[in-house]
Scaffold this motif. Structure first.
Motif, PDB file in Angstrom:
ATOM      1  N   SER B 266       0.920  -1.257  -0.092  1.00 42.65           N
ATOM      2  CA  SER B 266      -0.057   0.176  -0.043  1.00 42.65           C
ATOM      3  C   SER B 266       0.840   1.247  -0.071  1.00 42.65           C
ATOM      4  N   SER B 267       2.119   1.001   0.738  1.00 42.21           N
ATOM      5  CA  SER B 267       2.839   2.374   0.669  1.00 42.21           C
ATOM      6  C   SER B 267       3.453   2.797  -0.720  1.00 42.21           C
ATOM      7  N   ILE B 268       3.673   1.704  -1.630  1.00 38.61           N
ATOM      8  CA  ILE B 268       4.378   1.967  -2.944  1.00 38.61           C
ATOM      9  C   ILE B 268       3.497   1.935  -4.104  1.00 38.61           C
ATOM     10  N   VAL B 269       2.444   0.900  -4.069  1.00 41.65           N
ATOM     11  CA  VAL B 269       1.593   0.589  -5.123  1.00 41.65           C
ATOM     12  C   VAL B 269       0.101   0.768  -4.707  1.00 41.65           C
ATOM     13  N   ALA B 270      -0.587   1.558  -5.767  1.00 38.20           N
ATOM     14  CA  ALA B 270      -2.040   1.952  -5.232  1.00 38.20           C
ATOM     15  C   ALA B 270      -2.815   0.836  -5.342  1.00 38.20           C
ATOM     16  N   HIS B 271      -2.701  -0.475  -4.818  1.00 41.00           N
ATOM     17  CA  HIS B 271      -3.614  -1.519  -4.651  1.00 41.00           C
ATOM     18  C   HIS B 271      -4.903  -1.158  -3.980  1.00 41.00           C
ATOM     19  N   ASP B 272      -4.738  -0.483  -2.844  1.00 44.07           N
ATOM     20  CA  ASP B 272      -5.855  -0.155  -1.889  1.00 44.07           C
ATOM     21  C   ASP B 272      -6.242   1.150  -2.281  1.00 44.07           C
ATOM     22  N   LEU B 273      -7.543   1.285  -2.248  1.00 42.42           N
ATOM     23  CA  LEU B 273      -7.878   2.792  -2.575  1.00 42.42           C
ATOM     24  C   LEU B 273      -7.891   3.602  -1.376  1.00 42.42           C
ATOM     25  N   PRO B 274      -7.595   4.887  -1.519  1.00 41.26           N
ATOM     26  CA  PRO B 274      -7.844   5.929  -0.424  1.00 41.26           C
ATOM     27  C   PRO B 274      -9.159   5.587   0.514  1.00 41.26           C
ATOM     28  N   ARG B 275      -9.156   5.724   1.637  1.00 42.78           N
ATOM     29  CA  ARG B 275     -10.247   5.587   2.477  1.00 42.78           C
ATOM     30  C   ARG B 275     -11.400   6.076   2.167  1.00 42.78           C
ATOM     31  N   GLN B 276     -11.155   7.707   1.789  1.00 47.64           N
ATOM     32  CA  GLN B 276     -12.328   8.476   1.349  1.00 47.64           C
ATOM     33  C   GLN B 276     -12.949   7.739   0.166  1.00 47.64           C
ATOM     34  N   VAL B 277     -12.116   7.127  -0.682  1.00 54.21           N
ATOM     35  CA  VAL B 277     -12.953   6.665  -1.911  1.00 54.21           C
ATOM     36  C   VAL B 277     -13.521   5.226  -1.464  1.00 54.21           C
ATOM     37  N   SER B 278     -12.924   4.508  -0.952  1.00 50.45           N
ATOM     38  CA  SER B 278     -13.303   3.033  -0.310  1.00 50.45           C
ATOM     39  C   SER B 278     -14.701   2.946   0.280  1.00 50.45           C
ATOM     40  N   GLU B 279     -14.888   4.111   1.253  1.00 48.32           N
ATOM     41  CA  GLU B 279     -16.026   4.344   2.066  1.00 48.32           C
ATOM     42  C   GLU B 279     -17.267   4.310   1.350  1.00 48.32           C
ATOM     43  N   ARG B 280     -17.169   4.931   0.061  1.00 47.58           N
ATOM     44  CA  ARG B 280     -18.323   5.030  -0.840  1.00 47.58           C
ATOM     45  C   ARG B 280     -18.529   4.095  -1.612  1.00 47.58           C
ATOM     46  N   LEU B 281     -17.895   2.892  -1.718  1.00 45.13           N
ATOM     47  CA  LEU B 281     -18.100   1.837  -2.521  1.00 45.13           C
ATOM     48  C   LEU B 281     -19.166   0.866  -1.898  1.00 45.13           C
ATOM     49  N   ARG B 282     -19.939   0.172  -2.838  1.00 46.31           N
ATOM     50  CA  ARG B 282     -21.019  -0.679  -2.279  1.00 46.31           C
ATOM     51  C   ARG B 282     -20.630  -1.999  -3.236  1.00 46.31           C
ATOM     52  N   PRO B 283     -20.602  -3.288  -2.263  1.00 41.92           N
ATOM     53  CA  PRO B 283     -20.456  -4.201  -3.275  1.00 41.92           C
ATOM     54  C   PRO B 283     -21.246  -4.643  -4.075  1.00 41.92           C
ATOM     55  N   SER B 284     -22.666  -4.234  -4.229  1.00 42.61           N
ATOM     56  CA  SER B 284     -23.313  -4.736  -5.406  1.00 42.61           C
ATOM     57  C   SER B 284     -23.990  -3.561  -6.103  1.00 42.61           C
ATOM     58  N   PRO B 285     -24.401  -3.847  -7.443  1.00 45.25           N
ATOM     59  CA  PRO B 285     -24.930  -2.630  -8.048  1.00 45.25           C
ATOM     60  C   PRO B 285     -26.258  -2.337  -7.326  1.00 45.25           C
ATOM     61  N   ALA B 286     -26.707  -1.070  -7.641  1.00 44.67           N
ATOM     62  CA  ALA B 286     -27.933  -0.632  -7.268  1.00 44.67           C
ATOM     63  C   ALA B 286     -28.488   0.269  -8.276  1.00 44.67           C
ATOM     64  N   PRO B 287     -29.982   0.710  -8.403  1.00 45.70           N
ATOM     65  CA  PRO B 287     -30.492   1.340  -9.452  1.00 45.70           C
ATOM     66  C   PRO B 287     -29.712   2.711  -9.663  1.00 45.70           C
ATOM     67  N   GLY B 288     -29.100   3.025 -10.597  1.00 45.86           N
ATOM     68  CA  GLY B 288     -28.545   4.198 -11.071  1.00 45.86           C
ATOM     69  C   GLY B 288     -27.062   4.366 -10.665  1.00 45.86           C
ATOM     70  N   SER B 289     -26.305   3.055 -10.238  1.00 47.51           N
ATOM     71  CA  SER B 289     -25.176   3.114  -9.735  1.00 47.51           C
ATOM     72  C   SER B 289     -24.298   2.698 -10.861  1.00 47.51           C
ATOM     73  N   SER B 290     -22.888   3.237 -10.714  1.00 48.21           N
ATOM     74  CA  SER B 290     -21.944   3.054 -11.903  1.00 48.21           C
ATOM     75  C   SER B 290     -20.987   2.207 -11.233  1.00 48.21           C
ATOM     76  N   PRO B 291     -20.396   1.100 -12.002  1.00 42.92           N
ATOM     77  CA  PRO B 291     -19.229   0.365 -11.594  1.00 42.92           C
ATOM     78  C   PRO B 291     -17.852   1.067 -11.452  1.00 42.92           C
TER      79      PRO B 291
END
Lengths: 229, 368
Positions: B266-291
């Motif tokens: 995580s310190s050198i390659v961006a495999h894990d998303l920053p927390r600000q982004v990952s918190e907004r992620l949902r595991p499954s699609p919802a109406p109107g969501s984008s992958p």
């Protein structure tokens, strides 16, 4: 000067005593170094976790060292009279006094040398092992040179203690300055002799300490200092 | 090397290390190695098997207590394994003791975190130590010392005591000392952990240079992924005494399989998303969501105009969330995370397109 107050015969006696003290101290210092340093090395390298680990030997040697060290010198001197006779052929005189002095001071020196060597960073021993060094090579190329400043400091402490012990050697007819101070200064009520003896002893101890400190600094490269030192 | 020439030589190196060449000779083989110090505490090393090729720089990474120090000490017999075998150039180190072990150690030298130089000896004296230990003649030692100090760029410090040297200089002396007996393997025990970042880089550059010039195999243990990224051709990840992952550095860093490896990265390659982004992620699609699409650009494919293709071919409106390009083992590795707005229906086609380019694409979640 102060020494002019003493009768000339006594000044001669004082030189004689000084010679006896120096003989006893020098001889037992050399002997205790030759016996104490190897003993100190053995105490270090046979300790648990060390490269010549021998826990039983270490325990026994350590116990003997402690035993001798905790016996008051005056008692030790009397207790080992048979041993003194065996080694020196006599139990009286300067030469005979060297035996108990050596026996008493060797464990002290061994412990001081041991402490100095235990301060040597374990990673240096590991580094030497990783190069394929034999135990003897580790002792002579790493342990002793790296502990040298501490060993020299231990030597100084040992010499100073020896000078103190030698004053008690009069008990077995060893002579020396301490003996002179007691016999004339105390038993014959001549305080000026006592004072003269103390002045000489202080001067010797002080010189030994100064020389020892200088030598220890000289062999110490652990901290950076100017090249001219 | 000028900047334009770089991609070509990178490609050439990539080809050299690929599988169509004969497999490089294995120099170190570790077989089912287990070490138990205290049965109550469990094994420090637990069934490690590993092969290290001749001329490799092999990084062993793990947190403190992962067993890496013990592992590296099994390689030169400073630690005897409880079970398993260690072979270095065909010699079974784990079965040797006494004089044969000492002889074998002359082929496997070591550098240390705190340098482990004798304070009582000058730079020259320290470099001379392994030669003296090996019984090399005085004249020969005198001839070798300037040579070795030259190799590490410290000719001017022949008579300096370690206390008069900086950390980086001390480690150079350590390296010169380690090279004195022309070893086949150099073990590095956290050799740069006590150094500042700039000095670390210089020491790593020196190690890499030595590896190239002398063909020396280097095994380095570290807790810093950046050290691995800078010089290691192969990497092994240890955790709680177990081998978690092992392989060419680029492959492990680009596509880490284990969580441990990912967290190191995580310190050198961006495999894990920053927390600000990952918190907004949902595991499954919802109406109107984008992958949310994560694309890993590895090696040559990094040059393809992928984003333009997504827009033109798949009518996706990419919105970049996070992205980064790193160089690992001198090869570029890019990781790009984007919201593929309007992309839900065409997603399978997108993934197929990416893999046709040799890129790795995955859906990491969905956002509204």
């Amino acid at each position: 000067m102060f020494f002019d107050l003493l009768p000339p015969a006594l000044v001669g006696l004082m030189f004689e005593s000084l010679k006896q003290t120096l003989t006893m101290v020098a001889a037992s210092a050399v002997l205790s170094t030759f016996i104490g340093l190897p003993l100190g090395v053995l105490l270090v390298v046979t300790a648990p976790g060390q490269f010549l680990e021998r826990p039983l030997f270490n325990k026994v040697a350590g116990t003997i060292v402690n035993l001798v060290r905790s016996t008051p010198f005056i008692i030790l001197m009397v207790a080992i009279i048979p041993f003194t006779r065996l080694v020196a052929g006599t139990t009286v005189g300067t030469i005979a006094a060297i035996v108990p002095l050596t026996v008493a001071i060797t464990p002290l020196y061994a412990r001081l040398a041991e402490t100095a060597m235990r301060e040597v960073d374990q990673s240096l021993i590991e580094a030497a092992e990783s190069m394929g060094a034999t135990p003897l090579q580790i002792i002579f190329k790493v342990l002793l040179p790296e502990a040298l400043p501490g060993i020299v400091a231990g030597q100084t402490v040992t010499l100073v203690s020896l000078i103190g012990y030698s004053a008690m050697a009069g008990t077995v007819g060893g002579g020396g300055l301490g003996d002179l101070g007691i016999r004339f200064g105390y038993q014959r009520f001549m305080p000026e002799v006592m004072i003269a003896v103390v002045i000489i002893l202080v001067a010797i101890v002080h010189s030994v300490q100064v020389a020892g400190d200088w030598a220890a600094r000289r062999v110490n490269h652990r901290v950076a200092r100017s090249r001219s030192a | 090397m000028n900047a334009l020439a770089r991609p070509f030589s990178v490609a050439a190196e990539a080809r050299l290390s690929s599988a169509d060449l004969p497999k490089p000779e294995t120099l170190i083989r570790i077989e089912d190695l287990t070490k138990v110090y205290d049965p109550k505490e469990g094994p420090v090393l637990d069934g490690i098997s590993l092969a290290i090729g001749k001329g490799d720089i092999h990084g062993i990474i793990g947190r403190s207590g992962a067993g890496k120090s013990t592992l590296v000490r099994c390689l030169n017999g400073l630690v005897a394994p409880t079970s398993g075998r260690v072979l270095v150039s065909g010699r079974e180190i784990s079965s040797l003791s006494g004089a044969p072990l000492r002889a074998a150690r002359r082929d496997i030298s070591m550098i240390f975190q705190h340098f482990s130089l004798l304070s009582s000896r000058t730079a020259a004296g320290n470099v001379a130590l392994p030669l003296e230990v090996a019984g090399v003649e005085k004249n020969e030692i005198r001839r070798r010392i300037p040579e070795l100090l030259e190799l590490v760029g410290l000719s001017a410090k022949v008579d300096a005591y370690p206390s008069e040297l900086s950390g980086g200089q001390k480690q150079r002396i350590g390296i010169a000392r380690a090279l004195a007996l022309n070893p086949q393997v150099l073990l590095s025990d956290e050799a740069t952990s006590a150094l500042d970042p700039e000095t670390t880089e210089q020491i790593l550059a020196l190690l890499k240079d030595i590896n190239r010039r002398l063909g020396l195999t280097i095994v380095l243990i570290t807790h810093e992924m950046d050290v691995v990224r800078q010089i290691a051709s192969h990497v092994t990840v240890l955790e709680h005494g177990k081998l978690v992952e092992s392989g060419p550095t680029f492959d492990v860093l680009a596509f880490p399989k284990s969580q441990v490896a990912r967290s190191f990265l995580s310190s050198i390659v961006a495999h894990d998303l920053p927390r600000q982004v990952s918190e907004r992620l949902r595991p499954s699609p919802a109406p109107g969501s984008s992958p949310v699409l994560r694309i890993v650009f590895a090696g040559q494919a990094a040059h393809e105009p992928v984003l333009a293709a997504l827009v033109e071919q798949f009518r996706i409106r990419p919105n970049i969330l996070h992205g980064r390009i790193d160089y690992i083992d001198d090869k570029p590795l890019g990781v790009l995370t984007l919201v593929a707005a309007g992309g839900t229906p065409t997603l399978p086609g997108v993934l197929a397109y990416l893999s046709s380019l040799g890129l790795h694409g995955e859906i990491v979640g969905h956002v509204l």
